[in-house]
Design an enzyme around this catalytic site. Structure first.
Site, short mmCIF file in Angstrom:
data_model
loop_
_atom_site.label_atom_id
_atom_site.label_comp_id
_atom_site.label_asym_id
_atom_site.label_seq_id
_atom_site.Cartn_x
_atom_site.Cartn_y
_atom_site.Cartn_z
N ARG A 150 -6.63 11.73 -5.36
CA ARG A 150 -7.88 11.02 -5.10
C ARG A 150 -9.08 11.95 -5.28
NH1 ARG A 150 -11.89 8.98 -3.26
NH2 ARG A 150 -12.10 7.36 -1.69
N TYR A 155 -15.16 -11.83 0.14
CA TYR A 155 -15.92 -10.61 -0.14
C TYR A 155 -17.16 -10.90 -0.98
CZ TYR A 155 -12.01 -7.90 1.70
OH TYR A 155 -11.05 -7.38 2.52
N ARG A 176 0.82 -1.23 0.00
CA ARG A 176 0.00 0.00 0.00
C ARG A 176 0.85 1.27 0.00
NH1 ARG A 176 -5.64 -0.54 1.96
NH2 ARG A 176 -6.22 -2.54 1.13
N ARG A 200 -3.41 6.50 1.28
CA ARG A 200 -3.95 7.67 1.99
C ARG A 200 -2.99 8.35 2.96
NH1 ARG A 200 -9.55 4.74 3.42
NH2 ARG A 200 -8.06 3.05 3.48
N ASP A 244 -6.89 -2.49 -7.30
CA ASP A 244 -7.43 -3.15 -6.11
C ASP A 244 -7.64 -4.62 -6.41
OD1 ASP A 244 -8.44 -2.26 -3.34
OD2 ASP A 244 -9.90 -3.74 -4.00
#
Ligand code: CP3
Length: 354
Positions: free
Chosen positions: A40, A154, A27, A31, A77
């Site tokens: 973003r 998921y 990652r 963020r 992703d």
């Protein structure tokens, strides 16, 4: 294979000598970086960012401009595949990923398509091509996918972060049904990763974030076996390309993971690096494994933690330095710099040819 200016990462994955321990961070584009948060804002939402190859390229390059990293990772992703299968992916602020149409029965599983990576997932391949062109031959580019089991959690649960009761019940009540879903995902992931290679990736990583929630025999059937099929496919079509398997909380399965024929294993911080090397280090390279929470300590403490991690692996090739999981969104960026600089300063001592 491409000739790269910096091939330390690829050499380490092949357990070949290097001058210092190559480093990247899971990652690494995310963020915790103010420049990521700016980029973003240009996209409507997270998936819109993933669907925009220029913006994907922009954010992929951001951590490389800041730090002396030895690899780039595609910005995308793991949930792109279930999205391409038509499940209706949404990222809900504060809740994480949600699927509008989870798959829970035989009919839904039978109807799932195997996406053509160059059609439904064209935007990912375009991102790889764009990033490859921007990188030139400076650094290797990591392509990735989720593992079939992790994607299935998921898809069946419909969201992340639960006790996994819905998918586990399927695995216990109707194991053949879950096998059929995992087989479809293994086929989809194999084609997806092969297409990323064709578009310009140099190494591939499979993220099995949730394999560690399974009992050992269930892990072998539902998580490892589908990953083994993917490794076998990749070794058939591109034997020289390094493949990394990462099962979070998978420390007890390292021998079985190495048996797949992959080149490297990612380790989280709950597994001792030196002990892991003693078990499988003659067969695979090891990537990891500093607890990302260490980056909230002061720089001197971070340096000491890096020193212990390097000492735990010990001298010689076959180590890729990384965090044990993704960097956390509130991490101070200069603490990541302290970690990367410490690896650069302290690791050459482990690579002297004497
Ligand atoms: O490492 C990198 O820099 C490459 C990019 C990358 C992302 N996700 C970007 C991302 C990678 C490799 C992933 C993998 C991923 N995605 C995993 C496996 C990773 C692991 O560490 O084990 C998982 C489980 C996902 C699913 C997912 N995507 C979750 C749970 C979330 C967080 C949702 C939230 O709101 O907190 C995402 C979103 C996501 N993927 C972000 C990033 C940078 C943050 C999204 C944002 O900008 O809002």
């Amino acid at each position: 294979m491409r000739t790269l200016d910096n091939d330390r990462f690829l050499r380490a994955l092949k357990r070949q000598p290097v001058d210092y321990t190559p480093t990247w961070m899971m990652r690494q584009a995310g963020r915790y970086l103010p420049e990521y948060r700016e980029s973003r804002k240009k996209a409507r939402d997270f998936m819109a960012l993933c669907r925009n190859p220029e913006l994907c390229c922009e954010v992929t390059l951001q951590p490389l401009a800041r730090y002396g990293l030895d690899a780039a990772i595609l910005f995308s992703d793991i949930l792109t595949i279930p999205d391409a299968m038509g499940l209706g992916l949404r990222f809900v602020e504060g809740e994480g990923p949600v699927f509008d149409r989870p798959v829970r029965d035989e009919r839904a599983i039978a109807q799932l398509p195997v996406p053509d990576p160059n059609v439904e997932l064209r935007y990912v391949m375009d991102a790889v091509t764009t990033i490859r062109a921007a990188l030139g031959n400076r650094l290797p580019l990591i392509g990735f996918s989720g593992s079939p089991w992790t994607l299935a959690t998921y898809m069946v649960e419909g969201a992340g972060g639960s006790d996994f009761v819905t998918i586990k019940r399927m695995g216990y009540d109707a194991p053949e049904l879950l096998d059929s879903l995992l087989a479809k995902l293994a086929a989809s992931v194999s084609l997806y990763l092969e297409a990323q290679l064709a578009a310009g990736a140099d190494a591939l990583m499979v993220f099995d974030t949730w394999g560690g929630v399974l009992a050992p025999d269930d892990y072998l059937r539902f998580s490892l076996q589908p990953m083994a099929k993917i490794v076998a496919h990749l070794k058939r079509v591109a034997p020289e390309v390094p493949v990394i398997l990462f099962t979070k909380n998978g420390g007890q399965h390292l021998e079985a993971m190495a048996d797949t024929g992959c080149d490297a294993l990612g380790l989280d911080w709950t597994t001792d690096l030196g002990a892991a090397r003693a078990r499988v280090g003659s067969r695979v390279a090891l990537q990891g494994n500093l607890d990302p929470a260490w980056l909230f300590a002061g720089p001197a403490k971070i340096e000491a933690a890096v020193a212990r991690t390097l000492a735990s692996y010990g001298p010689g090739p076959g180590h890729v330095f990384n965090l044990g999981h993704g960097i956390l969104p509130t991490t101070p960026p200069e603490h990541a710099a302290a970690m990367i600089e410490a690896v650069r300063r302290l690791s050459p001592a482990y690579h002297r040819a004497d």
